[in-house]
Design an enzyme around this catalytic site. Structure first.
Site, mmCIF file in Angstrom:
data_model
loop_
_atom_site.group_PDB
_atom_site.id
_atom_site.type_symbol
_atom_site.label_atom_id
_atom_site.label_comp_id
_atom_site.label_asym_id
_atom_site.label_seq_id
_atom_site.Cartn_x
_atom_site.Cartn_y
_atom_site.Cartn_z
ATOM 1 N N ASP A 94 83.731 19.599 71.307
ATOM 2 C CA ASP A 94 83.302 19.547 69.907
ATOM 3 C C ASP A 94 82.287 20.663 69.678
ATOM 4 O O ASP A 94 81.099 20.506 69.957
ATOM 5 C CB ASP A 94 82.701 18.168 69.603
ATOM 6 C CG ASP A 94 82.541 17.921 68.111
ATOM 7 O OD1 ASP A 94 82.787 18.864 67.321
ATOM 8 O OD2 ASP A 94 82.185 16.789 67.731
ATOM 9 N N GLY A 95 82.776 21.801 69.220
ATOM 10 C CA GLY A 95 81.916 22.974 69.035
ATOM 11 C C GLY A 95 81.818 23.408 67.586
ATOM 12 O O GLY A 95 80.908 24.130 67.210
ATOM 13 N N LYS A 96 82.791 22.972 66.779
ATOM 14 C CA LYS A 96 82.843 23.319 65.342
ATOM 15 C C LYS A 96 82.651 24.820 65.140
ATOM 16 O O LYS A 96 81.857 25.263 64.316
ATOM 17 C CB LYS A 96 81.823 22.518 64.541
ATOM 18 C CG LYS A 96 82.054 21.006 64.660
ATOM 19 C CD LYS A 96 81.152 20.198 63.782
ATOM 20 C CE LYS A 96 81.388 18.715 63.942
ATOM 21 N NZ LYS A 96 80.981 18.167 65.246
ATOM 22 N N ARG A 97 83.407 25.597 65.916
ATOM 23 C CA ARG A 97 83.298 27.050 65.852
ATOM 24 C C ARG A 97 84.008 27.604 64.627
ATOM 25 O O ARG A 97 84.889 26.964 64.059
ATOM 26 C CB ARG A 97 83.892 27.676 67.113
ATOM 27 C CG ARG A 97 83.223 27.269 68.428
ATOM 28 C CD ARG A 97 81.730 27.343 68.367
ATOM 29 N NE ARG A 97 81.108 27.393 69.693
ATOM 30 C CZ ARG A 97 79.829 27.198 69.902
ATOM 31 N NH1 ARG A 97 79.023 26.918 68.901
ATOM 32 N NH2 ARG A 97 79.330 27.283 71.115
#
Ligand SMILES: O=c1ccn([C@@H]2O[C@H](COP(=O)(O)O)[C@@H](O)[C@H]2O)c(=O)[nH]1
Length: 271
Positions: A94-97
């Site tokens: 879960d990095g929401k890049r």
């Protein structure tokens, strides 16, 4: 096998739509980790090993690691441990890049090559070129924010554009234009079950990652009824704090396993 194929296999073999979130907060770790210099890794490893039998996926949130000295090493070793000991369970970073293409390419290297994740969460706000480096990665998953679980989701995601809210445009564009390789999924908050129903109608059988049950109060029954596919799958329902901190005592791992089993069973009641 691709991320989506592994996920589908795991839904069936584990009979589970539960994703165990790995968000280690040093202030909330059990006492036994107080003097452990490798506490982030050790705590998450113990939780993952205790809950694996009830999980269709693991989801470490990068901020809980990167915020601390040595945290990225802990995350790297944690995912290596998950891949070695629980090879049938996909790992979602879960990095929401999301950034311009050249920088996004580095984020793809980070998620898939450095950390060894099977899929990564992405912010679609910057458009197709920001997603392309992830979409081009054979077998890896790209999971885009569509309608998030937080109250502020309404600020932009529900703005009306050409007669439909923005989140519906996101769902339609990703399903119809970005999913050529069949490796896309969407994030939809459990706290918005009506919107979940609409999104399921737009995207067909595309997997949906659903945060927001447990600590955020999302309704499990409404999520499953509104979000499942015809075969009773299609969902990756995440709980982090509700599992991680089920007990702060010596029994923390057993308590986490009990919480994971109970949530898995609750989800299955509505499939
Ligand atoms: O819309 C979103 C997208 C991501 N998250 C993440 O999921 C977990 C939820 O943790 P809980 O403790 O189960 O509330 C966390 O890692 C968030 O960053 C989300 O909550 N909502």
């Amino acid at each position: 096998m691709s991320f989506i194929d592994r996920l589908r296999a795991r839904w069936h073999t584990a009979d589970s739509l539960l994703c165990v979130g790995l968000d280690p907060d040093p202030a909330r770790l059990p006492e036994r980790f107080a003097n452990d210099e490798d506490a982030l890794f050790a705590f998450c490893r113990d939780i993952a090993d205790a809950t694996a039998g009830f999980a269709c996926a693991f989801k470490p949130q990068i901020a809980y690691f990167a915020a601390h000295d040595g945290g990225e090493s802990a995350l790297q070793r944690l995912i290596a441990h998950l891949n070695a000991i629980h090879p049938d369970i996909p790992v979602i970073l879960d990095g929401k890049r999301g950034d311009i293409g050249s920088t996004a390419a580095q984020y793809a290297v980070e998620a898939f090559d450095r950390f060894g994740a099977d899929a990564v969460t992405l912010n679609p706000y910057m458009g197709f070129d920001s997603a392309e480096p992830f979409l081009q990665r054979d077998g890896r998953g790209a999971i885009f924010l569509c309608h998030t679980s937080n109250p502020g989701a309404r600020d932009f995601q529900e703005l009306m554009i050409d007669g439909a809210p923005l989140y519906q445009h996101v769902a339609r564009t990703i399903a119809e234009k970005w999913n050529g390789a069949g490796n896309c999924a969407l994030v939809v908050g459990a706290t918005f079950p009506e919107e979940l129903k609409v999104i399921r109608g737009i995207v067909g059988d595309m997997p949906l990652l659903i945060p927001g049950v447990g600590a955020q109060g999302g309704d499990v029954a409404a999520v499953v009824k509104n979000g499942k596919t015809a075969d009773g799958t299609g969902l990756v329902i995440n709980s982090s704090r509700g599992i991680l901190y089920a007990s702060s005592g010596e029994d923390f791992a057993e308590a986490a396993a009990d919480a994971a089993r109970e949530l898995r069973d609750d989800i299955n009641r509505w499939r």
